[in-house]
Design a protein around this motif. Structure first.
Motif, PDB file in Angstrom:
ATOM      1  N   ALA A   1       5.108 -10.587  -2.493  1.00 17.14           N
ATOM      2  CA  ALA A   1       4.554  -9.361  -3.066  1.00 17.14           C
ATOM      3  C   ALA A   1       3.059  -9.514  -3.325  1.00 17.14           C
ATOM      4  N   ARG A   2       2.650 -10.693  -3.821  1.00 19.30           N
ATOM      5  CA  ARG A   2       1.221 -10.946  -4.057  1.00 19.30           C
ATOM      6  C   ARG A   2       0.436 -10.942  -2.751  1.00 19.30           C
ATOM      7  N   ILE A   3       0.998 -11.551  -1.719  1.00 25.84           N
ATOM      8  CA  ILE A   3       0.337 -11.574  -0.410  1.00 25.84           C
ATOM      9  C   ILE A   3       0.215 -10.159   0.142  1.00 25.84           C
ATOM     10  N   ASN A   4       1.297  -9.368   0.051  1.00 26.36           N
ATOM     11  CA  ASN A   4       1.257  -7.982   0.525  1.00 26.36           C
ATOM     12  C   ASN A   4       0.152  -7.195  -0.172  1.00 26.36           C
ATOM     13  N   GLU A   5       0.053  -7.338  -1.474  1.00 26.91           N
ATOM     14  CA  GLU A   5      -0.946  -6.593  -2.240  1.00 26.91           C
ATOM     15  C   GLU A   5      -2.360  -7.058  -1.898  1.00 26.91           C
TER      16      GLU A   5
ATOM     17  N   ARG B   1      -3.225  -5.678   1.507  1.00 29.31           N
ATOM     18  CA  ARG B   1      -3.470  -4.232   1.417  1.00 29.31           C
ATOM     19  C   ARG B   1      -4.865  -3.947   0.860  1.00 29.31           C
ATOM     20  N   GLU B   2      -5.240  -4.632  -0.224  1.00 28.91           N
ATOM     21  CA  GLU B   2      -6.547  -4.412  -0.839  1.00 28.91           C
ATOM     22  C   GLU B   2      -7.678  -4.780   0.117  1.00 28.91           C
ATOM     23  N   GLU B   3      -7.551  -5.918   0.779  1.00 39.53           N
ATOM     24  CA  GLU B   3      -8.615  -6.355   1.689  1.00 39.53           C
ATOM     25  C   GLU B   3      -8.702  -5.454   2.914  1.00 39.53           C
ATOM     26  N   LEU B   4      -7.559  -5.023   3.433  1.00 38.05           N
ATOM     27  CA  LEU B   4      -7.583  -4.108   4.572  1.00 38.05           C
ATOM     28  C   LEU B   4      -8.236  -2.788   4.196  1.00 38.05           C
ATOM     29  N   SER B   5      -7.966  -2.297   2.983  1.00 30.47           N
ATOM     30  CA  SER B   5      -8.618  -1.074   2.514  1.00 30.47           C
ATOM     31  C   SER B   5     -10.126  -1.230   2.523  1.00 30.47           C
ATOM     32  N   SER B   6     -10.585  -2.350   2.002  1.00 28.52           N
ATOM     33  CA  SER B   6     -12.018  -2.613   1.948  1.00 28.52           C
ATOM     34  C   SER B   6     -12.616  -2.735   3.343  1.00 28.52           C
ATOM     35  N   ILE B   7     -11.956  -3.455   4.229  1.00 32.08           N
ATOM     36  CA  ILE B   7     -12.458  -3.649   5.590  1.00 32.08           C
ATOM     37  C   ILE B   7     -12.525  -2.315   6.332  1.00 32.08           C
ATOM     38  N   ILE B   8     -11.459  -1.517   6.246  1.00 30.38           N
ATOM     39  CA  ILE B   8     -11.411  -0.232   6.953  1.00 30.38           C
ATOM     40  C   ILE B   8     -12.452   0.732   6.393  1.00 30.38           C
ATOM     41  N   ARG B   9     -12.655   0.711   5.090  1.00 29.50           N
ATOM     42  CA  ARG B   9     -13.652   1.579   4.462  1.00 29.50           C
ATOM     43  C   ARG B   9     -15.053   1.281   4.995  1.00 29.50           C
ATOM     44  N   ASN B  10     -15.317   0.015   5.325  1.00 30.88           N
ATOM     45  CA  ASN B  10     -16.650  -0.387   5.776  1.00 30.88           C
ATOM     46  C   ASN B  10     -16.816  -0.410   7.288  1.00 30.88           C
TER      47      ASN B  10
ATOM     48  N   THR C   1      -1.874   2.646   2.497  1.00 35.70           N
ATOM     49  CA  THR C   1      -0.865   2.884   1.464  1.00 35.70           C
ATOM     50  C   THR C   1       0.027   1.675   1.245  1.00 35.70           C
ATOM     51  N   SER C   2       0.264   0.888   2.311  1.00 27.98           N
ATOM     52  CA  SER C   2       1.053  -0.337   2.130  1.00 27.98           C
ATOM     53  C   SER C   2       0.792  -1.303   3.272  1.00 27.98           C
ATOM     54  N   ALA C   3       1.020  -2.558   2.968  1.00 31.97           N
ATOM     55  CA  ALA C   3       0.945  -3.624   3.974  1.00 31.97           C
ATOM     56  C   ALA C   3       2.124  -4.545   3.714  1.00 31.97           C
ATOM     57  N   VAL C   4       2.977  -4.692   4.709  1.00 33.44           N
ATOM     58  CA  VAL C   4       4.159  -5.530   4.572  1.00 33.44           C
ATOM     59  C   VAL C   4       4.012  -6.709   5.534  1.00 33.44           C
ATOM     60  N   VAL C   5       3.768  -7.876   4.960  1.00 34.71           N
ATOM     61  CA  VAL C   5       3.588  -9.089   5.740  1.00 34.71           C
ATOM     62  C   VAL C   5       4.949  -9.774   5.883  1.00 34.71           C
TER      63      VAL C   5
ATOM     64  N   THR D   1       3.310 -11.396  11.323  1.00 42.80           N
ATOM     65  CA  THR D   1       3.056  -9.979  11.571  1.00 42.80           C
ATOM     66  C   THR D   1       2.853  -9.237  10.262  1.00 42.80           C
ATOM     67  N   CYS D   2       2.188  -8.089  10.363  1.00 43.83           N
ATOM     68  CA  CYS D   2       1.970  -7.246   9.191  1.00 43.83           C
ATOM     69  C   CYS D   2       2.028  -5.795   9.630  1.00 43.83           C
ATOM     70  N   LYS D   3       2.888  -5.020   8.980  1.00 46.38           N
ATOM     71  CA  LYS D   3       2.987  -3.584   9.249  1.00 46.38           C
ATOM     72  C   LYS D   3       2.134  -2.865   8.206  1.00 46.38           C
ATOM     73  N   VAL D   4       1.128  -2.150   8.683  1.00 47.86           N
ATOM     74  CA  VAL D   4       0.172  -1.483   7.805  1.00 47.86           C
ATOM     75  C   VAL D   4       0.391   0.020   7.881  1.00 47.86           C
ATOM     76  N   SER D   5       0.664   0.653   6.732  1.00 45.32           N
ATOM     77  CA  SER D   5       0.805   2.100   6.668  1.00 45.32           C
ATOM     78  C   SER D   5      -0.519   2.689   6.222  1.00 45.32           C
ATOM     79  N   VAL D   6      -1.008   3.659   7.009  1.00 42.11           N
ATOM     80  CA  VAL D   6      -2.311   4.253   6.766  1.00 42.11           C
ATOM     81  C   VAL D   6      -2.141   5.748   6.558  1.00 42.11           C
ATOM     82  N   SER D   7      -2.789   6.274   5.520  1.00 44.48           N
ATOM     83  CA  SER D   7      -2.771   7.697   5.242  1.00 44.48           C
ATOM     84  C   SER D   7      -4.143   8.270   5.571  1.00 44.48           C
ATOM     85  N   VAL D   8      -4.160   9.365   6.327  1.00 41.74           N
ATOM     86  CA  VAL D   8      -5.411  10.007   6.723  1.00 41.74           C
ATOM     87  C   VAL D   8      -5.367  11.452   6.251  1.00 41.74           C
TER      88      VAL D   8
END
Length: 129
Positions: A9-13, A16-25, A38-42, A48-55
């Motif tokens: 759960a800590r890794i997923n969070e 998710r936070e780092e991907l948000s930051s990377i995508i924002r920039n 919205t979520s990242a499930v490692v 592998t990691c499944k990343v859910s993105v809301s646009v």
């Protein structure tokens, strides 16, 4: 490591936070400014990691954003590896998440029904009074 373990759960969070930051920039013009992770499930093996993105935007903006994310996948993974110190950097797969948009639409429908009920109630009170 169990699928629902605290470590996972800590890794997923963190991912998710780092991907948000990377995508924002990201400088890709195809990626809409109102894009959020919205979520990242490692996976438990960190492969592998499944990343859910809301646009927030039109269907065309959503499609363009997904194309931009797919083409930037290698760069995003490289940045994630640079920031997070994981044994393996997971291979990313992006999926569009429309749950936020669905929630906003349902909330608006509920508000519309409530306002119509209030109008009908006030109309009945005027007829009686």
């Amino acid at each position: 490591m169990r699928k629902n373990s605290v470590k996972n759960a800590r890794i997923n969070e963190a991912v998710r936070e780092e991907l948000s930051s990377i995508i924002r920039n990201l400088k890709d013009p195809r990626i809409a400014p109102m894009t959020s992770v919205t979520s990242a499930v490692v996976a438990t093996d960190l492969k592998t990691c499944k990343v859910s993105v809301s646009v927030l935007g039109t269907e065309e903006e959503k499609a363009d954003t997904m194309k931009g994310l797919e083409s930037s996948r290698g760069f995003i993974r490289h940045e994630l590896a640079r920031i997070l110190n994981l044994r393996n950097t997971p291979e990313l797969s992006f999926a569009l998440d429309e749950s936020i948009e669905y929630g906003v639409r349902m909330s608006k429908l509920i508000d519309d029904v409530i306002s119509k009920d209030e109008e009908a109630e006030s109309g009945r009170e005027k007829e009686e009074g």
